[in-house]
Scaffold this active site. Sequence first.
Site, PDB file in Angstrom:
ATOM      1  N   GLU A   1      -4.224   3.148   6.768  1.00 38.46           N
ATOM      2  CA  GLU A   1      -4.223   2.950   5.323  1.00 38.46           C
ATOM      3  C   GLU A   1      -4.931   4.129   4.645  1.00 38.46           C
ATOM      4  O   GLU A   1      -4.542   4.574   3.575  1.00 38.46           O
ATOM      5  CB  GLU A   1      -4.910   1.637   4.955  1.00 38.46           C
ATOM      6  CG  GLU A   1      -4.932   1.365   3.444  1.00 38.46           C
ATOM      7  CD  GLU A   1      -5.445  -0.023   3.117  1.00 38.46           C
ATOM      8  OE1 GLU A   1      -6.059  -0.169   2.035  1.00 38.46           O
ATOM      9  OE2 GLU A   1      -5.238  -0.960   3.907  1.00 38.46           O
TER      10      GLU A   1
ATOM     11  N   SER B   1     -11.022   0.243   3.715  1.00 35.47           N
ATOM     12  CA  SER B   1     -10.137  -0.313   4.751  1.00 35.47           C
ATOM     13  C   SER B   1      -9.385   0.810   5.454  1.00 35.47           C
ATOM     14  O   SER B   1      -8.688   1.595   4.812  1.00 35.47           O
ATOM     15  CB  SER B   1      -9.142  -1.293   4.132  1.00 35.47           C
ATOM     16  OG  SER B   1      -9.812  -2.419   3.625  1.00 35.47           O
TER      17      SER B   1
ATOM     18  N   ARG C   1       0.815  -1.220   0.000  1.00 35.14           N
ATOM     19  CA  ARG C   1       0.000   0.000   0.000  1.00 35.14           C
ATOM     20  C   ARG C   1       0.848   1.271   0.000  1.00 35.14           C
ATOM     21  O   ARG C   1       0.513   2.269   0.641  1.00 35.14           O
ATOM     22  CB  ARG C   1      -0.970   0.021   1.200  1.00 35.14           C
ATOM     23  CG  ARG C   1      -1.918  -1.162   1.252  1.00 35.14           C
ATOM     24  CD  ARG C   1      -2.874  -1.198   0.068  1.00 35.14           C
ATOM     25  NE  ARG C   1      -3.718  -2.381   0.146  1.00 35.14           N
ATOM     26  CZ  ARG C   1      -3.436  -3.555  -0.441  1.00 35.14           C
ATOM     27  NH1 ARG C   1      -2.326  -3.683  -1.163  1.00 35.14           N
ATOM     28  NH2 ARG C   1      -4.248  -4.571  -0.324  1.00 35.14           N
TER      29      ARG C   1
END
Length: 306
Positions: free
Chosen positions: A298, A228, A179
Site C-alpha cells: 500500500e 499501513s 486504494r
Amino acid sequence: MTDGAVASAASSSLPPVRGRLTAGAPLAPFLWFKSGGAAEWLFEPADVDDLVAFLGALDPAMPVMGLGLGSNMIVRDGGVPGVVVRLGKPFAKVERLDGETLRCGGGASGILVSSAARDAGIAGVEFLRSIPGTVGGFVRMNGGAYGREVKDILVEADVVLRSGERRTLALANLGYTYRHSELPDGAIVVSATFRGEPGEPAAIQAEMDRIASEREASQPLRSRTGGSTFKNPVGHKAWQLIDEAGCRGLRRGDAQVSEKHCNFLLNLGEASSADIEALGEEVRTKVKATTGVTLEWEIQRVGVAE
C-alpha cells in the site's frame, strides 16, 4: 526566487518560477520514515498558476511526482530523479461552499479538513481525521479508514496534468478501486470538493475523538512509520496474516515490524530506506509461504536504489 536559483534553473533548462525551486533537496525531513535520498529538484509553487506555467514549459521527458505529508511513502536511498512537487500553505485552504460541501486545497491535511467540516456542521468527513496525509494523496490513493473512502465523499478534483493543462475531474473519471485511482502519472491534485451531510458539531467532534482514541490505542503513532504498509487482501486483514507468519517484531537492522500493529513498519533510528523496503519484502515472502496469500504494497515506493 533568488538570483542564484534563477541561474541554476536556467543552466538546467528548467522554466523560471515564482515559488521555490531547490536542486538536490533532501527529502528525508519531509517523510515520516525520516529516510531516503534527495530530489533532483524540489518545486514548491507559489500558486496554481505558477504550477501550470512550470509544468507547461517543462521538458516532457522530465519526470514529475507529487509529495504530500510523506506519511505513506518510502523514498529510496538514491533519491528521486526529475521534479518533486510539494504543495505548501497556498494550497492548504479549506472553503465551505454550502451546508454539506467543502472545497479543499491539495495541500490541506486530513485533520484540517475534518476540523473545518466540524466547524461548518458537515458530517461524514470525520474519517479523514485518521489518515495522515493531504488531500492530494487522499484523492490519488482513494484513502480510507473506519469504513469510508474518499470515493464516498468526493464530488470532483481539480488537477494539473503533467502537460500543464488544468482539468476538473468528476468522481466517475477517477476510476476508483481499493486504494487506487486512474489519475495519470505526473498529475498534481490542487484541490478537491468533498460532500458530507448536515450534522451537529458536537456529535462530529465526538466521532473524531472516538477515531483518534482508537488509532492511539492500536497504532504506533509516535514512531517513525509509514502508516499501513500492505493492502488488506480480499477476505483477510493484512496484520493478521503478518502475525500468523511470525513477523510481529521482526527486524532488519533498525527497521522493525511494529509489535503494536503488524501492518506498520518502523524506523527505530538509523534504518535506510533499503532496510525498510527489504524488511517489507521479507514479510511478504514469509506471509506467502505461511498462508499462501500474496500481500500487495500500500505504501508508495519511489526513487532509485543507492
